[in-house]
Design an enzyme around this catalytic site. Sequence first.
Site, PDB file in Angstrom:
ATOM      1  N   HIS A 238       0.866  -1.170   0.000  1.00 20.04           N
ATOM      2  CA  HIS A 238       0.000   0.000   0.000  1.00 20.04           C
ATOM      3  C   HIS A 238       0.906   1.224   0.000  1.00 20.04           C
ATOM      4  O   HIS A 238       1.580   1.476   1.007  1.00 20.04           O
ATOM      5  CB  HIS A 238      -0.871   0.050   1.240  1.00 20.04           C
ATOM      6  N   TYR A 289      -4.659   3.590   4.227  1.00 21.95           N
ATOM      7  CA  TYR A 289      -5.673   4.413   4.877  1.00 21.95           C
ATOM      8  C   TYR A 289      -5.125   5.545   5.742  1.00 21.95           C
ATOM      9  O   TYR A 289      -5.774   6.570   5.921  1.00 21.95           O
ATOM     10  CB  TYR A 289      -6.540   3.540   5.790  1.00 21.95           C
ATOM     11  N   THR A 325      -7.598   3.956  -4.390  1.00 24.13           N
ATOM     12  CA  THR A 325      -7.669   4.016  -2.935  1.00 24.13           C
ATOM     13  C   THR A 325      -7.836   2.601  -2.390  1.00 24.13           C
ATOM     14  O   THR A 325      -8.226   1.677  -3.111  1.00 24.13           O
ATOM     15  CB  THR A 325      -8.868   4.841  -2.451  1.00 24.13           C
ATOM     16  N   ASP A 326      -7.579   2.432  -1.106  1.00 26.57           N
ATOM     17  CA  ASP A 326      -8.004   1.203  -0.454  1.00 26.57           C
ATOM     18  C   ASP A 326      -9.528   1.255  -0.302  1.00 26.57           C
ATOM     19  O   ASP A 326     -10.170   2.244  -0.671  1.00 26.57           O
ATOM     20  CB  ASP A 326      -7.295   1.035   0.894  1.00 26.57           C
ATOM     21  N   TRP A 327     -10.095   0.216   0.250  1.00 33.59           N
ATOM     22  CA  TRP A 327     -11.539   0.029   0.181  1.00 33.59           C
ATOM     23  C   TRP A 327     -12.303   0.874   1.200  1.00 33.59           C
ATOM     24  O   TRP A 327     -11.947   0.963   2.354  1.00 33.59           O
ATOM     25  CB  TRP A 327     -11.851  -1.451   0.367  1.00 33.59           C
TER      26      TRP A 327
END
Length: 606
Positions: A238, A289, A325-327
């Site tokens: 990430h 995040y 983006t992450d979820w």
Amino acid sequence: MNKIFLVLVGLSILMSCDNSKKEKVVFRDLNKNDKLDVYEDSTRSIEARIDDLLSQMSVEEKAGLMFNAISGVGMGEGIERVDSLISKVNIKHLDMPAMATAKQILEHSNKLQKLAENTRLGIPITFYSDPRHGTRHNEAAGENRFHSWWPSELGFGAIGDEALVKEFGDIERQEYLALGIRLALHPMADLATEPRWFRTYTTFGEDADLSAKLTKAYIQGFQGEELGTHSILCQTKHFPGGGPQKDGLDSHFPSGKEQVYPGGMFDYHLKPFTEGALPAGTAQLMLYYGVPVGITEEQVAFGYNKEIVTELLRDSLGFKGVVCTDWALVTDNPAKPASAWGVEHLSPKERVKKIIDAGVDMLGGESCAELVVELVNEGSITEARLNESIRRILHDKFVLGLFDNPYLKKENLKVFENETFKEKGKEAQRKSLVLLKNEANMLPLSQNIKVFPKGIDSLAFSEYATIVETPEEADVIVLKFGTPYTPVEDPKFFLERIFHQGRLDFPEAEKKGLLKLINTKPTISIFTMKRPAVIPDIDKASKALIVDFECQDEILAELVFGKFKPKGKLPIEIPSSVKAVEEQLEDVPHDSENPLYEFGFGLEYQ
């Protein structure tokens, strides 16, 4: 010149009737206009095809293309939801749900691709997946029922072999292709410098050099040397490194929204990207995040952070691929709250605008495309800005060949019958196992002794030993245990139940129970490492200690009885006390005081 158009099974045949010359061009008439458009023509350049399709797309179709959505299949929701996402929301990136058989996945893929073909422009679906190769049940990808079985990513770190990781990637590439999965939401290039972090076991360990070389090999295995119809795209995660979580608490949740750098090691966490993922040509990158405390002027999460996405990743590092983006950064869902750290006060529409303004191309785990449409219609975001992202997204679909043929053939499922692939996975499991202690050369055991197994499948040991019902009857106890954690009381979200974070030492009552068993008879302790537990008492009482990275029990039995020799080396140090864990700096590797076992340690049989 007269022309006749025929439409057969989704294909158009353009026939030129001429006394002196006959031409036949077979193509997929995706926009149903009875002519060969540039974007439908496989002989044209990708850029020309993108230009043509982009000129035909509505704002609604562009907006839908900017979302990696969760289909809901397998979570109590049916095909109706997926049909709506495809035909009404214009979403063309979906997860591949877990199913009982490979044939079911293939049929699901073809069915949804047909739904996509029937939309106005016929833009195909890109199916994505989290890792599917492990022995454990992956909540995001389901149980591995038919793929070859490999160790966890931390296990690959214990092996440290680039060639093996690349071979693994190539095998998984072939297995993914058979199922229609074209986007891998992995590898994780994050560094496990904070031992309490839940996601330690899905990293290659704490060392940046090790992670960089294995990340590069992993991507090359999945994508190939160049992107093409053979590739599985990697969405490496990430960026810019999600490991240094404050107090080890994960940033999926409000309690872990701070990502900290008390040791000043931000650049160290970039290394697996700058020396691994980017040189390997990763097609896509996923952001994490957290809020990078003290790193950027604006203290907002990575997905909202223009200094990270545009200034660092795009301008400084020159990344030209898709950024996602992450979820669930925008809206809550049953799995987790919206991770809108630093922008909690913004409305969902304002959050979407800020994400796009930061330079992000795609929103993960969301399906609120209508907010993008509203932003364009009201002039808050220009359509030209959308087009920048859509070009990158369409490029990936074209380079994979999805526009030309997204459908799967049943004969491709024969890949799951490949015994060589299965044996390669088992061999990697064997190479990953780490022997930490072998008092008086207790291992390997001789056959036909009496074994009491605890926490491990007795059938795996029955081939070599007599299995007894009580510890007192045994010559040897084989005890398998995992990493302790702090249970969440009354969890509100699904992920809170499965994110095993917090403490690394066993509660006193549980530890006493383990030690009582261990002290009954000579004990071989097998520690399945997800995080590096604090186990000095267990280590001291055990005659032998093995670290396992989610390997099959039959492989563990082979090691215990000397069918192969241990070769693995610890990819992360094991702390000697809770105090040592608490005094470690979240972003610094190899800094545990007087570790029980150091990074890189591993014994072999004498």
